[in-house]
Scaffold this motif. Structure first.
Motif, PDB file in Angstrom:
ATOM      1  N   UNK A  98       0.819  -1.207   0.000  1.00 29.37           N
ATOM      2  CA  UNK A  98       0.000   0.000   0.000  1.00 29.37           C
ATOM      3  C   UNK A  98       0.855   1.259   0.000  1.00 29.37           C
ATOM      4  N   UNK A  99       0.385   2.248  -0.752  1.00 30.77           N
ATOM      5  CA  UNK A  99       0.953   3.586  -0.695  1.00 30.77           C
ATOM      6  C   UNK A  99      -0.078   4.488  -0.014  1.00 30.77           C
ATOM      7  N   UNK A 100       0.371   5.189   1.031  1.00 27.01           N
ATOM      8  CA  UNK A 100      -0.514   6.028   1.827  1.00 27.01           C
ATOM      9  C   UNK A 100      -0.418   7.487   1.408  1.00 27.01           C
ATOM     10  N   UNK A 101      -1.524   8.210   1.618  1.00 31.10           N
ATOM     11  CA  UNK A 101      -1.492   9.654   1.528  1.00 31.10           C
ATOM     12  C   UNK A 101      -0.923  10.244   2.811  1.00 31.10           C
ATOM     13  N   UNK A 102      -0.856  11.579   2.837  1.00 27.11           N
ATOM     14  CA  UNK A 102      -0.292  12.269   3.998  1.00 27.11           C
ATOM     15  C   UNK A 102      -1.303  12.415   5.136  1.00 27.11           C
ATOM     16  N   UNK A 103      -2.564  12.117   4.823  1.00 29.27           N
ATOM     17  CA  UNK A 103      -3.572  12.153   5.866  1.00 29.27           C
ATOM     18  C   UNK A 103      -4.318  13.473   5.962  1.00 29.27           C
ATOM     19  N   UNK A 104      -5.517  13.406   6.513  1.00 27.51           N
ATOM     20  CA  UNK A 104      -6.308  14.588   6.873  1.00 27.51           C
ATOM     21  C   UNK A 104      -6.481  14.574   8.377  1.00 27.51           C
ATOM     22  N   UNK A 105      -6.045  15.648   9.028  1.00 24.36           N
ATOM     23  CA  UNK A 105      -6.189  15.743  10.478  1.00 24.36           C
ATOM     24  C   UNK A 105      -7.549  16.368  10.789  1.00 24.36           C
ATOM     25  N   UNK A 106      -8.401  15.589  11.421  1.00 20.66           N
ATOM     26  CA  UNK A 106      -9.750  16.048  11.755  1.00 20.66           C
ATOM     27  C   UNK A 106      -9.851  16.327  13.242  1.00 20.66           C
ATOM     28  N   UNK A 124       5.581  -4.945   6.648  1.00 18.96           N
ATOM     29  CA  UNK A 124       6.094  -3.993   7.631  1.00 18.96           C
ATOM     30  C   UNK A 124       6.066  -2.597   6.997  1.00 18.96           C
ATOM     31  N   UNK A 125       5.625  -1.634   7.792  1.00 26.19           N
ATOM     32  CA  UNK A 125       5.615  -0.229   7.408  1.00 26.19           C
ATOM     33  C   UNK A 125       6.273   0.580   8.518  1.00 26.19           C
ATOM     34  N   UNK A 126       6.718   1.770   8.159  1.00 28.58           N
ATOM     35  CA  UNK A 126       7.281   2.680   9.157  1.00 28.58           C
ATOM     36  C   UNK A 126       6.555   4.015   9.038  1.00 28.58           C
ATOM     37  N   UNK A 127       6.182   4.566  10.182  1.00 33.03           N
ATOM     38  CA  UNK A 127       5.473   5.842  10.191  1.00 33.03           C
ATOM     39  C   UNK A 127       6.248   6.853  11.019  1.00 33.03           C
ATOM     40  N   UNK A 128       6.741   7.878  10.350  1.00 37.18           N
ATOM     41  CA  UNK A 128       7.412   8.982  11.038  1.00 37.18           C
ATOM     42  C   UNK A 128       6.367  10.013  11.433  1.00 37.18           C
ATOM     43  N   UNK A 129       6.733  10.867  12.378  1.00 35.53           N
ATOM     44  CA  UNK A 129       5.786  11.833  12.926  1.00 35.53           C
ATOM     45  C   UNK A 129       5.225  12.727  11.828  1.00 35.53           C
ATOM     46  N   UNK A 130       3.889  12.803  11.776  1.00 34.24           N
ATOM     47  CA  UNK A 130       3.249  13.683  10.816  1.00 34.24           C
ATOM     48  C   UNK A 130       3.155  13.150   9.409  1.00 34.24           C
ATOM     49  N   UNK A 131       3.549  11.893   9.222  1.00 32.09           N
ATOM     50  CA  UNK A 131       3.539  11.286   7.883  1.00 32.09           C
ATOM     51  C   UNK A 131       2.620  10.075   7.853  1.00 32.09           C
ATOM     52  N   UNK A 132       2.277   9.651   6.637  1.00 34.01           N
ATOM     53  CA  UNK A 132       1.585   8.379   6.486  1.00 34.01           C
ATOM     54  C   UNK A 132       2.580   7.230   6.564  1.00 34.01           C
ATOM     55  N   UNK A 133       2.114   6.035   6.847  1.00 30.34           N
ATOM     56  CA  UNK A 133       3.004   4.874   6.875  1.00 30.34           C
ATOM     57  C   UNK A 133       3.686   4.665   5.521  1.00 30.34           C
ATOM     58  N   UNK A 134       4.940   4.194   5.566  1.00 30.08           N
ATOM     59  CA  UNK A 134       5.692   3.903   4.350  1.00 30.08           C
ATOM     60  C   UNK A 134       6.127   2.454   4.356  1.00 30.08           C
ATOM     61  N   UNK A 135       5.996   1.822   3.218  1.00 29.87           N
ATOM     62  CA  UNK A 135       6.290   0.401   3.058  1.00 29.87           C
ATOM     63  C   UNK A 135       7.770   0.100   3.310  1.00 29.87           C
ATOM     64  N   UNK A 136       8.021  -0.994   4.016  1.00 26.39           N
ATOM     65  CA  UNK A 136       9.388  -1.463   4.227  1.00 26.39           C
ATOM     66  C   UNK A 136       9.627  -2.781   3.500  1.00 26.39           C
ATOM     67  N   UNK A 137       8.808  -3.803   3.820  1.00 25.74           N
ATOM     68  CA  UNK A 137       9.074  -5.140   3.301  1.00 25.74           C
ATOM     69  C   UNK A 137       7.791  -5.956   3.289  1.00 25.74           C
ATOM     70  N   UNK A 138       7.731  -6.903   2.337  1.00 29.06           N
ATOM     71  CA  UNK A 138       6.567  -7.764   2.180  1.00 29.06           C
ATOM     72  C   UNK A 138       7.010  -9.221   2.157  1.00 29.06           C
ATOM     73  N   UNK A 139       6.324 -10.039   2.947  1.00 29.80           N
ATOM     74  CA  UNK A 139       6.542 -11.485   2.961  1.00 29.80           C
ATOM     75  C   UNK A 139       5.305 -12.188   2.413  1.00 29.80           C
TER      76      UNK A 139
END
Lengths: 111, 115
Positions: A99-107, B34-49
């Motif tokens: 999955x590719x995520x968007x940056x989100x909407x803060x509500x 597995x995904x990683x989410x940094x502050x203020x960002x959406x999750x980002x893909x790391x690896x798929x099994x």
């Protein structure tokens, strides 16, 4: 890979108001999902909606895959709806569910 | 279990240390992400099994990161020589059928803090 854009980035509502969140994709996507991330960081599945319209209580979602967008509707908002809403999709060119995520909407919903 | 389980929920360690993060997927789910989410960002893909093998590890940021799934169920994400930039929430997800035509279900994540 695909790009996912969400709008608006921030939304402040009074309890009871309705809202629409939008998700645009740069290319064809599959496996489109909407999530709510609550203040404790939990990512909650709202909808799995590759196409068409679904409803679950006060929430509904519509995906128009041919036009590369999806909408999340929240009616009669409550303070517990506060959090970050993410949409995410799978690149139509891949054979698995990365999955590719968007940056989100803060509500933020005020009482 | 009923959902995806991740442990620990929080991990604080010093720069340079080694950490392991565990994910227990939904029973019967063959696909694990597995995904990683940094502050203020959406999750980002790391690896798929898919099963025991890492079918796509293109999201791993560098060779300090490694993940295994030896029996096709539980997975462990391993980070060597941790750096402050590794601080993030690490999320695990699972789905059936490789995720094609199926939603992904996420765990509550591990909040990793590198001091």
């Amino acid at each position: 890979g695909i790009q996912v854009e969400q709008s608006p980035p921030d939304l402040i509502l009074q309890e009871g108001a309705n809202s629409t969140l939008r998700c645009n994709f740069s290319d064809s996507v599959n496996n489109l999902q909407w999530f709510h991330q609550n203040p404790w960081g939990q990512l909650i599945n709202l909808f799995y909606i590759p196409s068409g319209t679904k409803q679950n209580g006060r929430l509904s979602a519509t995906t128009v895959a041919t036009e590369r967008y999806s909408l999340l509707y929240i009616s009669s908002s409550q303070t517990t709806d506060s959090g970050v809403y993410f949409c995410a999709g799978r690149d139509g060119g891949t054979s698995y569910g990365k999955l590719t995520f968007g940056q989100g909407t803060i509500l933020t919903v005020h009482p | 279990g009923a959902g995806v389980s991740q442990t620990p929920s929080n991990k604080v360690t010093e720069k340079g240390k080694y950490v392991e993060l565990r994910c227990d997927p939904i029973s019967g789910h063959t696909a694990l992400y597995w995904y990683r989410q940094s502050l203020g960002q959406g999750p980002e893909f790391l690896i798929y099994f898919q099963g025991t093998g890492a079918a796509d590890d293109s999201g791993l940021p560098n060779d300090r990161f490694f993940a295994v799934r030896p029996e096709g169920s539980v997975s462990t994400l391993k980070i060597q020589r941790t750096e402050r930039g590794d601080s993030a929430v690490y999320l695990c997800a699972s789905s059936s059928n490789g995720g094609v035509g199926q939603p992904q279900h996420f765990g509550d994540g591990t909040r990793l803090s590198i001091l």
